[in-house]
Design an enzyme around this catalytic site. Sequence first.
Site, PDB file in Angstrom:
ATOM      1  CB  SER A 147      -0.842   0.004   1.297  1.00 24.88           C
ATOM      2  OG  SER A 147      -1.352   1.293   1.582  1.00 24.88           O
ATOM      3  CE1 TYR A 160      -3.637   0.497   4.064  1.00 30.43           C
ATOM      4  CE2 TYR A 160      -4.868  -1.488   4.586  1.00 30.43           C
ATOM      5  CZ  TYR A 160      -4.325  -0.622   3.654  1.00 30.43           C
ATOM      6  OH  TYR A 160      -4.470  -0.886   2.303  1.00 30.43           O
TER       7      TYR A 160
HETATM    8  C1  GCO Z   1      -6.924   5.088   3.373  1.00 35.43           C
HETATM    9  C2  GCO Z   1      -7.096   4.186   2.174  1.00 35.43           C
HETATM   10  C3  GCO Z   1      -5.761   3.536   1.825  1.00 35.43           C
HETATM   11  C4  GCO Z   1      -5.846   2.888   0.485  1.00 35.43           C
HETATM   12  C5  GCO Z   1      -4.562   2.265   0.029  1.00 35.43           C
HETATM   13  C6  GCO Z   1      -3.565   3.289  -0.301  1.00 35.43           C
HETATM   14  O1  GCO Z   1      -7.772   5.087   4.236  1.00 35.43           O
HETATM   15  O2  GCO Z   1      -5.906   5.802   3.363  1.00 35.43           O
HETATM   16  O3  GCO Z   1      -8.088   3.274   2.382  1.00 35.43           O
HETATM   17  O4  GCO Z   1      -5.449   2.679   2.793  1.00 35.43           O
HETATM   18  O5  GCO Z   1      -6.813   1.933   0.435  1.00 35.43           O
HETATM   19  O6  GCO Z   1      -4.069   1.338   0.921  1.00 35.43           O
HETATM   20  O7  GCO Z   1      -2.427   2.651  -0.809  1.00 35.43           O
END
Ligand code: GCO
Length: 264
Positions: A147, A160
């Site tokens: 990501s 995340y």
């Molecule tokens: C967020 C998004 C990101 C994208 C992606 C970016 O909330 O910033 O959902 O997480 O999905 O991962 O690369």
Amino acid sequence: MSINLFDLKGKVALITGATHGLGMAMAKGLGYAGATLIINGASSQQKLDKAVNDYKSEGLNAFGYLFDVTDETSVQKNIKKIESEVGVIDILVNNAGIIKRTPLEEMEVKDFEQVLKVDLVSPFIVSKHVVKGMINRESGKIINICSMMSELGRNSVGAYAAAKGGLKMLTRNMATEWSKHNIQVNGIGPGYFATSQTAPIRIDGHPFNDFIVGRTPAGRWGDPKDLQGPAIFLASKASDFVSGQIVYVDGGILATIGKPSNED
Ligand code: GCO
């Protein structure tokens, strides 16, 4: 004599979390290049069957397997089942992932751990059980879906980012340990794509929507189809000497500091 380095005919590809969104788009790409598709889902048999019918409606050779990628016993059982019922797995795409948007000081430890379990531990678990066959066959491709958060922080997505940052390094270490067996392990880092996962932040007039369109040199959100070429490349002979790399498919976000709103 012409050889098609991107031909996946005769290959079997397992894609986790492939019942919708980026997972489905990448799986379809591998199918268009000739691969037989193993579609993993975890939420419901009904949702999985609907997705498999979607693949088949496009003439793709797809089989659905419902299992929780964070459950090692279930993963091991299903890998065995897949390899006896369909065939050995040549290509693995670790795409299944979740996100919880909560400021870190307010985040429950159980939520933080759940994000890491799905987004970082499950790619390890599934790879661990798929790679054994690849090592025996001295051949294989593993693609981990990273990501922007493998490189950048953002308010509310700390867990995340921790998982996706970790996945970048897990990818590099898998490449370090398995490339000697002619197994290429790489990552794809999607930028901001139009999917159900980003729907809450991609509303017209929503400040984040305008921010992303302005922050992305391409000036748009990604279309899931934009990931099909990079996925086919990393799954095919075309990338036989590419290992430990993260291919960012982001419309140029990571290449730039961005620009003020008064600049084109
Ligand atoms: C967020 C998004 C990101 C994208 C992606 C970016 O909330 O910033 O959902 O997480 O999905 O991962 O690369």
